[in-house]
Design an enzyme around this catalytic site. Sequence first.
Site, PDB file in Angstrom:
ATOM      1  NE  ARG A  61      -3.086   0.313   3.195  1.00 36.22           N
ATOM      2  CZ  ARG A  61      -2.527   0.580   4.390  1.00 36.22           C
ATOM      3  NH1 ARG A  61      -1.924   1.739   4.595  1.00 36.22           N
ATOM      4  NH2 ARG A  61      -2.579  -0.300   5.368  1.00 36.22           N
ATOM      5  CE1 TYR A 113     -16.674   9.818 -16.816  1.00 33.98           C
ATOM      6  CE2 TYR A 113     -16.196   9.991 -14.474  1.00 33.98           C
ATOM      7  CZ  TYR A 113     -16.565   9.237 -15.575  1.00 33.98           C
ATOM      8  OH  TYR A 113     -16.838   7.910 -15.413  1.00 33.98           O
ATOM      9  CG  ASP A 185      -9.689  14.903 -15.819  1.00 32.92           C
ATOM     10  OD1 ASP A 185      -8.988  14.302 -16.655  1.00 32.92           O
ATOM     11  OD2 ASP A 185     -10.678  14.377 -15.276  1.00 32.92           O
ATOM     12  CE  LYS A 210     -12.442   6.690 -18.885  1.00 32.98           C
ATOM     13  NZ  LYS A 210     -12.811   7.957 -18.329  1.00 32.98           N
TER      14      LYS A 210
HETATM   15  C1  PLP Z   1     -13.340   8.403 -17.119  1.00 38.36           C
HETATM   16  C2  PLP Z   1     -12.973   9.730 -16.615  1.00 38.36           C
HETATM   17  C3  PLP Z   1     -12.760   9.949 -15.249  1.00 38.36           C
HETATM   18  C4  PLP Z   1     -12.951   8.853 -14.229  1.00 38.36           C
HETATM   19  O1  PLP Z   1     -12.011   7.842 -14.373  1.00 38.36           O
HETATM   20  P1  PLP Z   1     -12.256   6.292 -13.976  1.00 38.36           P
HETATM   21  O2  PLP Z   1     -10.987   5.644 -14.343  1.00 38.36           O
HETATM   22  O3  PLP Z   1     -13.440   5.829 -14.767  1.00 38.36           O
HETATM   23  O4  PLP Z   1     -12.542   6.266 -12.514  1.00 38.36           O
HETATM   24  C5  PLP Z   1     -12.368  11.217 -14.856  1.00 38.36           C
HETATM   25  N1  PLP Z   1     -12.198  12.220 -15.748  1.00 38.36           N
HETATM   26  C6  PLP Z   1     -12.415  12.033 -17.075  1.00 38.36           C
HETATM   27  C7  PLP Z   1     -12.210  13.171 -18.013  1.00 38.36           C
HETATM   28  C8  PLP Z   1     -12.801  10.799 -17.547  1.00 38.36           C
HETATM   29  O5  PLP Z   1     -13.013  10.620 -18.858  1.00 38.36           O
END
Ligand code: PLP
Length: 394
Positions: A61, A113, A185, A210
Amino acid sequence: MDILQCDIYKGCDRYMHVETEIVHGCKGFDERTGAVSFPIYQSATFRHPGPNRTTGYDYSRLQNPTREELENTIAKLEKGSDGFAFASGMAAVTTVLGLFSPGDHMIVSDDLYGGTYRLFEEVYRRYGLEFSYIDTSKIELVRKAVTEKTKCIFIETPTNPMMKVADIKSISDISKSIGAMTIVDNTFLTPYYQRPLELGADMVIHSGTKYLGGHNDTLSGFVVVKERELAEKIKLIQKSTGAILPPYDSWLTMRGMKTLGIRLDRQQQNAMEIAKWLKTNKHVEKVYYVGLPEHEGYEISRKQASGFGAMISFTVKKAELVEKILENVNIIYFAESLGGVESLITYPMMQTHAAIPREMREKIGINDRLLRLSVGIEAVEDLINDLGQAIKGN
Ligand SMILES: *Cc1c(COP(=O)(O)O)cnc(C)c1O
């Protein structure tokens, strides 16, 4: 071509192109055996040589060698001091919220998101955090939203799903002038195309699920900080709350990341052709793709990023057509998520953005005619043919 300099980590004091750094990671290989694929250290705990002695690893962890290699790699790519890997993008966002206290105010992109919006509104508002949702592509609106409690400006750029582009440098300047933090982000463009820390941001977040992972096979999330001081705070929250990325998932993400450059280039090239084709389709009303010169954010994007990415949103003229399209696509899968090698189509109103209240959704343009396309690496002719037959509804 961008040259990335990395002199922060031992073993990383090389000057290289970003494409090369993505392939080679931080250490890049296992020093003991020479294994070119970095090993998966599938161990929860680590044996100590004796009291007050450690190999550098104690318990997974806290840190695990596989995760560490991944964390150092993302830090290097984003040009941050430190990186942190989490079980998902949302675990990364949650960790960052741990930096704030009741009463703190955050300015947030209104086109956000859906899961992030839900986390803010349905979980963290109860803990006394305050959020204002603003069109962060309009710098004046951001300035106006500042209060004496503002501790952070949290943006997505391009936004999801409306593809609005925020000026990262101008927003970072506002944050600096009020002693607040800028968090970006960077899921849509990745450090291959955009590096917010170089533009003045303090922290970058990713859903590694992604583009970074890129194969729709594992979830992951990242936080990268610019400064060591912030790194210590994030490290404390990461090891205390424990939503870390496991060794195998770290390895999968690292394996996926090696091809980030060629994947994104191909995806972007496909996206550009599809966006142009969509514009000529008589059933399509409007196409939102940052790479089209008429897009509102085109110029800012060219200034702050080296690519436009491969996310396209579009509206069709008639809402009835949406169902037909989603039923009839074959090669393009009707599925949530984005960024992988497979092209995916989503219906934001029903899926990714269902958590956002109707009025807010409609105000920003997420209506019953809006579809979002994550363009993959398939042959673009096949993708266009697939969309063509689906939109006709045959
Ligand atoms: C998918 C996504 C998230 C969340 O991520 P997860 O891996 O699904 O928890 C946050 N920000 C954006 C822009 C996303 O496309």
